[in-house]
Design a protein around this motif. Structure first.
Motif, PDB file in Angstrom:
ATOM      1  N   GLN A  39     -18.107 -23.802  11.392  1.00 32.26           N
ATOM      2  CA  GLN A  39     -17.428 -25.372  11.446  1.00 32.26           C
ATOM      3  C   GLN A  39     -17.877 -25.987  10.125  1.00 32.26           C
ATOM      4  N   ARG A  40     -18.817 -25.852   9.379  1.00 39.19           N
ATOM      5  CA  ARG A  40     -19.327 -26.612   8.249  1.00 39.19           C
ATOM      6  C   ARG A  40     -18.320 -26.199   7.074  1.00 39.19           C
ATOM      7  N   LEU A  41     -17.962 -24.665   7.252  1.00 40.25           N
ATOM      8  CA  LEU A  41     -17.067 -24.055   6.144  1.00 40.25           C
ATOM      9  C   LEU A  41     -15.759 -24.353   6.290  1.00 40.25           C
ATOM     10  N   GLY A  42     -15.259 -24.597   7.727  1.00 44.47           N
ATOM     11  CA  GLY A  42     -13.934 -24.720   7.930  1.00 44.47           C
ATOM     12  C   GLY A  42     -13.360 -23.474   8.165  1.00 44.47           C
ATOM     13  N   LEU A  43     -14.272 -22.286   8.437  1.00 43.31           N
ATOM     14  CA  LEU A  43     -13.705 -21.054   8.545  1.00 43.31           C
ATOM     15  C   LEU A  43     -13.210 -20.685   9.899  1.00 43.31           C
ATOM     16  N   GLN A  44     -12.140 -20.278   9.977  1.00 44.04           N
ATOM     17  CA  GLN A  44     -11.199 -19.905  11.033  1.00 44.04           C
ATOM     18  C   GLN A  44     -11.348 -18.612  11.672  1.00 44.04           C
ATOM     19  N   PHE A  45     -10.769 -17.726  10.591  1.00 40.32           N
ATOM     20  CA  PHE A  45     -10.678 -16.291  10.752  1.00 40.32           C
ATOM     21  C   PHE A  45     -11.240 -15.371   9.813  1.00 40.32           C
ATOM     22  N   VAL A  46     -11.853 -14.165   9.962  1.00 38.89           N
ATOM     23  CA  VAL A  46     -12.146 -13.192   8.776  1.00 38.89           C
ATOM     24  C   VAL A  46     -11.593 -11.736   9.367  1.00 38.89           C
ATOM     25  N   ARG A  47     -10.955 -11.334   8.400  1.00 40.74           N
ATOM     26  CA  ARG A  47     -10.327  -9.863   8.690  1.00 40.74           C
ATOM     27  C   ARG A  47     -10.607  -9.078   7.239  1.00 40.74           C
ATOM     28  N   GLY A  48     -11.140  -7.653   7.626  1.00 39.76           N
ATOM     29  CA  GLY A  48     -11.290  -7.048   6.347  1.00 39.76           C
ATOM     30  C   GLY A  48     -10.155  -5.836   5.943  1.00 39.76           C
ATOM     31  N   CYS A  49      -9.902  -5.457   5.003  1.00 39.54           N
ATOM     32  CA  CYS A  49      -9.052  -4.436   4.570  1.00 39.54           C
ATOM     33  C   CYS A  49      -9.273  -3.688   3.275  1.00 39.54           C
ATOM     34  N   GLU A  50      -8.668  -2.659   3.109  1.00 44.16           N
ATOM     35  CA  GLU A  50      -8.981  -1.773   2.099  1.00 44.16           C
ATOM     36  C   GLU A  50      -7.843  -1.339   1.027  1.00 44.16           C
ATOM     37  N   ILE A  51      -8.191  -1.616  -0.083  1.00 43.47           N
ATOM     38  CA  ILE A  51      -7.110  -1.596  -1.307  1.00 43.47           C
ATOM     39  C   ILE A  51      -6.693  -0.086  -1.385  1.00 43.47           C
ATOM     40  N   ILE A  52      -5.224  -0.192  -1.415  1.00 43.77           N
ATOM     41  CA  ILE A  52      -4.461   1.119  -1.670  1.00 43.77           C
ATOM     42  C   ILE A  52      -4.172   1.130  -3.046  1.00 43.77           C
ATOM     43  N   GLU A  53      -3.683   0.031  -3.630  1.00 44.95           N
ATOM     44  CA  GLU A  53      -3.205   0.124  -4.914  1.00 44.95           C
ATOM     45  C   GLU A  53      -3.221  -1.421  -5.323  1.00 44.95           C
ATOM     46  N   MET A  54      -3.274  -1.682  -6.927  1.00 44.56           N
ATOM     47  CA  MET A  54      -3.033  -2.997  -7.266  1.00 44.56           C
ATOM     48  C   MET A  54      -2.334  -3.073  -8.533  1.00 44.56           C
ATOM     49  N   ARG A  55      -1.224  -3.954  -8.701  1.00 44.70           N
ATOM     50  CA  ARG A  55      -0.262  -4.088  -9.829  1.00 44.70           C
ATOM     51  C   ARG A  55      -0.582  -5.354 -10.511  1.00 44.70           C
ATOM     52  N   ASP A  56      -0.259  -5.460 -11.850  1.00 43.49           N
ATOM     53  CA  ASP A  56      -0.095  -6.560 -12.435  1.00 43.49           C
ATOM     54  C   ASP A  56       1.124  -7.517 -12.328  1.00 43.49           C
ATOM     55  N   GLU A  57       1.355  -8.668 -12.958  1.00 46.31           N
ATOM     56  CA  GLU A  57       2.516  -9.493 -13.015  1.00 46.31           C
ATOM     57  C   GLU A  57       3.839  -8.825 -13.154  1.00 46.31           C
ATOM     58  N   GLU A  58       3.772  -7.575 -13.791  1.00 51.72           N
ATOM     59  CA  GLU A  58       5.021  -6.897 -14.251  1.00 51.72           C
ATOM     60  C   GLU A  58       5.217  -5.876 -13.085  1.00 51.72           C
ATOM     61  N   GLY A  59       4.108  -5.514 -12.279  1.00 53.97           N
ATOM     62  CA  GLY A  59       4.318  -4.604 -11.386  1.00 53.97           C
ATOM     63  C   GLY A  59       3.930  -3.264 -11.640  1.00 53.97           C
ATOM     64  N   THR A  60       3.054  -3.281 -13.049  1.00 50.49           N
ATOM     65  CA  THR A  60       2.534  -1.946 -13.475  1.00 50.49           C
ATOM     66  C   THR A  60       1.411  -1.721 -12.562  1.00 50.49           C
ATOM     67  N   LEU A  61       1.157  -0.393 -12.416  1.00 49.72           N
ATOM     68  CA  LEU A  61       0.222  -0.020 -11.689  1.00 49.72           C
ATOM     69  C   LEU A  61      -1.364   0.053 -12.487  1.00 49.72           C
ATOM     70  N   MET A  62      -2.344  -0.606 -11.685  1.00 51.91           N
ATOM     71  CA  MET A  62      -3.609  -0.693 -12.333  1.00 51.91           C
ATOM     72  C   MET A  62      -4.726   0.316 -11.768  1.00 51.91           C
TER      73      MET A  62
END
Length: 1432
Positions: free
Chosen positions: A642-665
């Motif tokens: 309530q003090r943080l205004g936190l409503q939901f927390v969900r975890g996830c696992e990274i599959i891949e990350m890309r930059d602004e041009e869509g290049t794989l990092m």
């Protein structure tokens, strides 16, 4: 969906502790001369100072009557009235309408227990006949407090074991003829919980196990009794023997009523007492007229709720241990405890949330999938078959006897075995018919039970008995691996940082015994999941406030701040939801894309976000702050979300990350080649993540069925965690995978692992397939060493041909006698069962000793080059260590136990060395808790005769190895490729020496052909010729075919004087050649495999003989190991006493089964159970202790002339390390606290090689019962700090025994004065030095260049400078100085100024420099107080 409980908090270290609760409201009774109790949620009374403790009434009573450290030597005689008065005025808690959950005034109990009230007053004066109720209850409270403090509770009773039996008998009969208050009932129940958690202690188990024996079946209803005997026919004979004893007693004329025996009625009476409290004591009315009434007019009895929760814990403990479960489970079912709890008002009340969780956990253990009689895990098929058989029998009964249930009898089981369907079918029966069915026909409960008048109770009993329960596998697979907001801030599951053991929690305990492997895994899964939940919650509470969330003009959440670990989300969308797998309801995978910007971060933090890679875990948060800031009162009463205004927390696992041009990092799969890699572009990053499918299914179901909000449309924050702290998901997956597999633990280890059977069953003397003859290589340094280690034998040395060897030398082969299998005392280092041997018969005894055949053989010549010579062991192992080595190289379980400095690591290394040479085809896995311990062990292995190519170090700590070689996978691959080129060049040189073409060294394959056709053939021809010319001394030298190749040796290979000597050297040369081509054959795979990954995998799975990793790495990579087909035969675990239960188990199962059998042959555990156990981060007092460490570091750091110690660490973190001098700080404490754990004290006192300085309040620690043996030994040394005030340099030339003029420091004030005086001297000297350097820079430089000395007026100053400590010197713990002194001390610390300080010349016997060899260890868990250090 059926809930899986056990995700709440429980303390690994204190798993045997049932703790007192802490007040949540109200205040204690007022007693003269005693300070107020602690505030809610705190562990210790923060308002009580040391002076108040010393002036406390109880302290004065203790000094006058039982304290052995008081000055009053004449104690008055024992007074029962004093015990009664203390109990009634100090230990009783007024119920005050049941508004308090406290069962004892915790502060008063702590003072009494620390004063040794139990050891020095209550127990010595206990009389089973004369001691009062108050006396026994006071002992119960003291024992409970010892369990709460996690100290040995039963040790003081060992001196009078027979009297302790009388005490337990008195405790069990304590309630007879007396009415106890609800607080007293809870304390009594707490004692029983602690007693049943101490079944490993013989003096306790013999008595309490009688309560859960077959005798308790006499209290079963007749129908239940018949049912249980029919289900367990093996018990009929045992039951008849009990009945026979009763008949024989009656024949002798003895009055013997078996139904009145304590074992028969005790547990039944406890259950009935609990049900009475649950039904009538939890809720009450102000008008005193009773009844259930409307909740709005009811008052809640908090003390009764605590009692009910404790009783659930008691029942769970009994059902979760096989020795007590076997006969107790029918009793719980007969009374229908679970059904009655489900129907109670408390179960559905908001105050009963924890009680409801405990009831569900009790139901889980009542229906646990185990054969109670055999103690065997039931398979899913067996559980399902038992369910069908039970239901079919019920349908047959219904068809024959109950016409109204004809429809139920003819229905298929799948249509009626659910709770709703079964309840509907049973509703057609009238109450009397239903009662007759349950009580008479099915005999599930007794007719005499008043609850049988309730229809809902009868239906609940029926449904609980016949409904299909969710299997353990189904439950664990349906559980999300990531915690959500509901679990994170549930105080009954994850207590806050102020958690101090208040009440019990809905979590299974880690006991000495486990029901099955599934039970073991599930308990550890829940505990590990909880610990990670706690850490994630702390990270969220740290990161979110920095974002400064607010509501913008559009009414949407926005953020005006920034956080290093959390970033606002630009866009979130779910991209794919795949169909469920066959037999499942949750999707097979759910993927999403998250877009965020790193524009607001500086370069360092940007690089951290850019470094995110595949399999990293992130968290998606929904933050909705309130429109207006919370007021002070609202914030104080609000929860953290309530003090943080936190409503939901969900975890996830990274599959891949890309930059602004869509290049794989950060791609490690090979999709992007190294030469094509480019830095990421732009400031936007898009992460493709995998969501938790179980959580997604729960969320979607809640939207469809309950109209809940769509969680996945609300995320606005993406949070990351530190990589080293974010590996929980992989470990949880490993545990879950183990639960879904058929875990095959070796037969010789299975029962011992679960805590059953004979502990020595896995000892090597009881194992098949022993190594009959063991080549000990360099274990023994000489023949006398062998005789010392086998003093119980008549050692006979022989040659290889069996003749007697009169001048034996190492190495030795020993025929291990088979007759040791039944005589553990015959092991080296173990004393014989005979205490002494008569002097007159000693020679005869020596003559009759069993012969031990030891072969002293001549090792083959390893080769002519220095690198061919094997590395030799120089440690002279003791007989005990040799016994451990023998046990370790034989099959079975070996436990090497010893205190610090006893050579456990050297023993482990020698086990590995001997095992490698005796079983060269076997592979060994090394597991440690820390990278440092692994590196220490690995460095010692490299110093033994194990080729480096067979060693592999996995994990992140490899770079810390003190070696030039790289033992990581990539490093070993590179080393093999380099070695391949070196060996091929040697092959070319060999070909040239034989006048053959050099192209035979082109590849490993061609080199192999060259070996067979030209090298080995020449050697065979040479041997054939030599056999006919053994009478010619120079024949070998003249005819050896490879003489030119070995022409580059440092010494000539052949002398030409002796055929035998030259032949021995020739064989050594050939052995060198054979090793070269053998290594090339091993390099061939690296020649054929082209990718680095394939080469590294081959190295790990095929070539490496000794693979080392930490337990964390083993858990993280288990799935990869299984996919690669990783195999090993032996497991050696260092620091095993520091490794968590599950971290011990997982390394045993890093390989797949072979035809249904486990490949593991040896398990070697090395550690010291008297040192610290594994660290569990979610204990609150560990959180508090970090303050002391940082405070101590800050006190050392500013004073450069004192210098920093080599290391500042807490006791827990310094285990396994050592140093020359240790400064141990135990100050800032009022109570001994967690240091009463003797294991922690052993670690603290055993770290120093040369000197140990302990800073503490002597009176506090010397009166602690558990610490007395250690402190009595310590206090034989001086307890005042001795200083040589004339010696302040970092080194000295005096001898160790020459202390010089010693000044004893009397108190803290004096040492503060000494330190301040020295600081003032340093300040003055530096000012003079600074002024003089300015002067010398103008005029002195010329004089110095001309060789002139300084003027005489500077002589006095020069003397002062010589006496000053250098920047490397380390003083003892320095008291704080006042602000003005600190300001005076703030002088510049430039190198050219500090270089003016001179030090004394180094001497032969001086100690090393303090700045590099002094460790400061802080007792990290002692609570800080608001007072000065006058208690030191």
């Amino acid at each position: 969906m059926t809930k899986v409980y056990g995700t709440g908090v429980f303390d690994f270290r204190r798993h045997r502790v049932a703790e007192y609760p802490v007040t949540v409201g109200g205040s204690d009774q007022t007693v003269p001369e005693r300070p107020p109790e602690s505030k809610p949620g705190t562990n210790l009374p923060s308002s009580m100072t040391l002076v108040e403790i010393q002036r406390d009434r109880l302290t004065k009573i203790a000094d006058a009557n039982w304290s052995k450290t008081s000055t009053n030597s004449e104690k008055p005689p024992f007074s029962a009235e004093l015990v009664k008065e203390i109990y009634e005025t100090e230990l009783l808690v007024k119920e005050e309408g049941g508004k308090m959950r406290r069962t004892v005034p915790l502060q008063r109990v702590m003072i009494l227990e620390v004063s040794q009230y139990l050891e020095n007053y209550l127990w010595p004066n206990f009389d089973p006949e004369a001691s009062s109720f108050e006396h026994v209850m006071s002992m119960i409270l003291m024992i409970n407090e010892k369990f709460r403090e996690n100290v040995a509770a039963w040790i003081c009773f060992y001196d009078r074991k027979d009297m302790f039996k009388e005490f337990l008998e008195r405790v069990l009969c304590l309630k007879e003829g007396r009415s106890l208050s609800i607080a007293e009932k809870t304390n009594y129940l707490l004692f029983m919980i602690n007693a049943f958690q101490s079944l490993e202690d013989d003096i306790v188990s013999k008595k309490v196990m009688r309560l859960a024996s077959l005798h308790c079946w006499h209290s079963l209803s007749f129908g239940r009794f018949q049912m249980e005997l029919c289900l367990n026919p093996d018990l009929i004979k045992k039951w008849k023997r009990i009945a026979k004893k009763a008949k024989e007693a009656k024949k002798r004329g003895e009055t013997f009523d078996i139904s009145m025996m304590l074992e028969v009625k005790f547990l039944r009476n406890l259950i009935e007492e609990f049900l009475e409290v649950l039904d009538s004591k939890v809720f009450y009315h102000d008008d005193g007229r009773g009844g259930s009434g409307i909740h709005g007019f009811e008052q809640i009895n908090e003390a009764s709720i605590l009692y009910c929760e404790r009783f659930m814990e008691f029942l769970i403990d009994l059902l979760s241990q096989l020795p007590t479960r076997r006969y107790f489970k029918p009793l719980v079912a007969d009374v229908a405890v679970v059904a009655k709890c489900h129907l109670s008002v408390l179960y559905r009340h908001e105050k009963g949330k924890l009680f409801a969780q405990l009831v569900d956990l009790l139901q889980y253990y009542e229906g646990f999938e185990i054969d109670n009689n055999l103690g065997r895990q039931m398979t899913d098929d067996e559980v399902l078959q038992a369910h069908y058989e039970r239901f079919q029998a019920f349908q047959l009964l219904s068809f024959k006897k109950i016409p109204k249930l004809r429809e139920l009898a003819l229905a298929n089981i799948g249509a009626i075995h659910k709770r709703v369907d079964l309840s509907k079918k049973l509703s057609v029966l009238s109450p009397d018919e239903l009662r007759d069915l349950v009580c008479s026909k099915l005999k599930l409960v007794s007719k005499n039970d008043p609850w049988t008048e309730r229809v809902d109770f009868l239906i609940e009993v029926m449904v609980s008995f016949f409904e299909k329960q969710q299997s353990q596998k189904e439950a664990i697979n349906a559980l999300p691996l990531y915690p959500n907001e509901q679990i994170m801030w549930d105080e009954s599951l994850v207590p806050s940082i102020n958690y101090s053991g208040e009440g019990c929690l809905a979590l299974p305990k880690l006991n000495l015994q486990f029901l099955t492997l599934h039970d073991y895994l599930l308990r550890n899964f829940n505990l590990f999941r909880l610990e990670s939940t706690y850490e994630i919650r702390e990270d969220i509470q740290e990161a979110v406030p920095h974002l400064l969330a607010y509501i913008n003009n559009e009414g949407e959440p926005a953020f005006r701040g920034w956080s290093r670990m959390a970033v606002p989300v630009k866009e979130f969308k779910i991209t794919e939801v795949k169909q469920p797998n066959i037999g499942e309801v949750k999707p097979s995978s759910v993927t999403a894309e998250v877009t965020f910007s790193i524009s607001s971060y500086r370069a360092q933090i940007r690089s951290e976000w850019n470094a995110l890679k595949e399999h990293d875990v992130l968290f998606l948060l929904c933050i909705r702050p309130s429109f207006e800031p919370l007021s002070a009162d609202e914030a104080a009463n609000a929860s953290v979300p309530q003090r943080l205004g936190l409503q939901f927390v969900r975890g996830c696992e990274i599959i891949e990350m890309r930059d602004e041009e869509g290049t794989l990092m950060n791609d490690f799969t090979g999709r992007i080649k190294r030469d094509e890699w480019k830095p990421p572009k732009g400031e936007l990053r898009t992460v493709t993540v995998a969501l938790d499918t179980a959580q997604y299914h729960m969320d979607v179901s809640a939207i469809a069925e309950k109209g809940a909000e769509d969680v996945y449309g609300t995320f606005n924050i993406l949070m990351r965690r530190k990589p080293k702290e974010n590996n929980f998901k992989a470990i949880l997956e490993s545990i879950r995978d183990l639960m879904n597999e058929t875990c095959i633990v070796p037969d010789w280890l299975h029962d011992i692992f679960l805590g059953y059977g004979n502990p020595s069953a896995a000892q090597w003397t009881n194992m098949p397939d022993l190594l009959e003859t063991v080549d000990f290589k360099d274990t023994f340094l000489d023949a006398d060493h062998v005789r010392e280690c086998f003093s119980a034998y008549q050692v006979m040395f022989t040659n290889s041909d069996g003749t007697e060897n009169l001048n034996p030398g190492p190495p030795f082969r020993i025929n291990v006698p088979r007759n040791l299998k039944g005589n553990a005392h015959a092991l080296p280092g173990n004393k014989s069962t005979t205490a002494s041997v008569d002097v007159a018969t000693k020679d005869i005894a020596d003559f009759e000793k069993e012969k031990l055949i030891v072969e002293a053989y001549m090792p083959p010549d390893p080769g002519p080059y220095p690198q061919d010579q094997p590395k030799q062991n120089s440690v002279r192992f003791t007989p005990t260590q040799v016994g451990a080595i023998i046990s370790g190289i034989q099959p079975g379980l070996t436990m090497v136990v010893g205190p610090p400095g006893t050579g456990k690591t050297d023993t482990a290394v020698q086990i590995l060395n001997v095992l490698y040479h005796n079983c060269p085809s076997q592979r060994t896995l090394i597991i440690t808790h820390s990278n440092q311990a692994l590196n220490d062990l690995f460095e010692k292995i490299m110093e033994r005769d194990v080729p480096a190519r067979y060693l592999l170090r996995l994990g992140q700590g490899e770079q810390e190895l003190a070696t030039d070689l790289d033992f990581s996978r990539q490093g070993r691959v590179n080393a093999m490729l380099v070695r391949r080129l070196e060996l091929l060049s040697e092959v070319e040189r060999l070909a040239r020496s034989l006048q053959l073409p050099e192209d035979v060294g082109y590849t490993c394959e061609t080199a192999g052909y060259f070996w067979l056709l030209h090298v080995y053939s020449r050697w065979e021809q040479f041997l054939a010729v030599c056999a006919k010319n053994q009478d010619k001394p120079a024949f070998v030298r003249d005819k050896f075919p490879f003489t030119e190749f070995f022409s580059n040796t440092l010494q000539p290979v052949f002398s030409g004087k002796s055929f035998e000597e030259d032949m021995h050297a020739a064989k050594g040369c050939f052995r060198h050649l054979k090793t070269v081509f053998q290594e090339l054959e091993e390099c061939r795979a690296f020649e054929l495999l082209k990718s680095t990954v394939d080469r590294a995998n081959h190295l790990m799975t095929k070539q490496a003989k000794i693979v080392a990793m930490t337990c964390t790495h083993a858990a993280l990579k288990r799935k990869d190991f299984l996919q690669l087909g990783f195999k090993y035969d032996n497991l050696l675990m260092e620091e095993s006493a520091q490794i968590l239960e599950i971290e011990t188990f997982i390394p045993m199962l890093l390989q797949r089964q072979e035809d249904g059998y486990a490949r593991l042959k040896r398990c070697i555990l090395i550690g010291d159970h008297h040192q610290l156990p594994p660290v569990v981060k979610n204990m609150a007092f560990q959180k508090y202790s970090h303050m002391d460490q940082s405070l101590f570091t800050r006190r050392c750091a500013p004073y450069d002339f004192i210098g920093l110690p080599h290391k500042v660490a807490t006791v827990d973190k310094f285990q396994g390390q050592q140093n020359d001098f240790i400064l141990l700080s135990l100050v800032r404490t009022r109570f001994v606290g967690h240091l009463r754990d003797v294991r922690r004290l052993i670690v603290a006192m055993s770290r120093a090689r040369l000197g140990l300085y302990v800073f503490c309040r002597r009176s506090l620690f010397e009166q602690c019962y558990e610490l007395q043996p250690t402190f009595q030994l310590l206090l034989q040394r001086p307890d005042l700090l001795g200083l040589n005030l004339h010696e302040i340099a970092p080194s000295t030339d005096r001898l160790v025994d020459d202390t010089g003029p010693m000044h004893l420091v009397s108190d803290v004030d004096e040492i503060a004065g000494i330190v301040n005086f020295r600081m003032h001297q340093v300040y003055q000297a530096r000012m003079i030095s600074h002024q003089f350097s300015d002067y010398s820079g103008q005029t002195g430089r010329t004089a110095a260049q001309n060789g002139h000395d300084f003027p005489s007026e500077h002589d006095e100053m020069g003397t002062d400078l010589q006496d000053l400590p250098s920047g490397d010197q380390m003083d003892t713990e320095t008291p704080n100085v006042d602000d003005h002194a600190s300001e005076d001390m703030q002088v510049d610390n430039k190198p050219n100024e500090t270089s003016q300080l001179e030090t004394a010349p180094e001497g032969e016997n001086m100690p090393p420099e303090s700045g590099s060899n002094v460790e400061v260890i802080v007792d990290e868990k002692n609570e800080s107080v608001q007072e000065d250090d006058s208690n030191v």
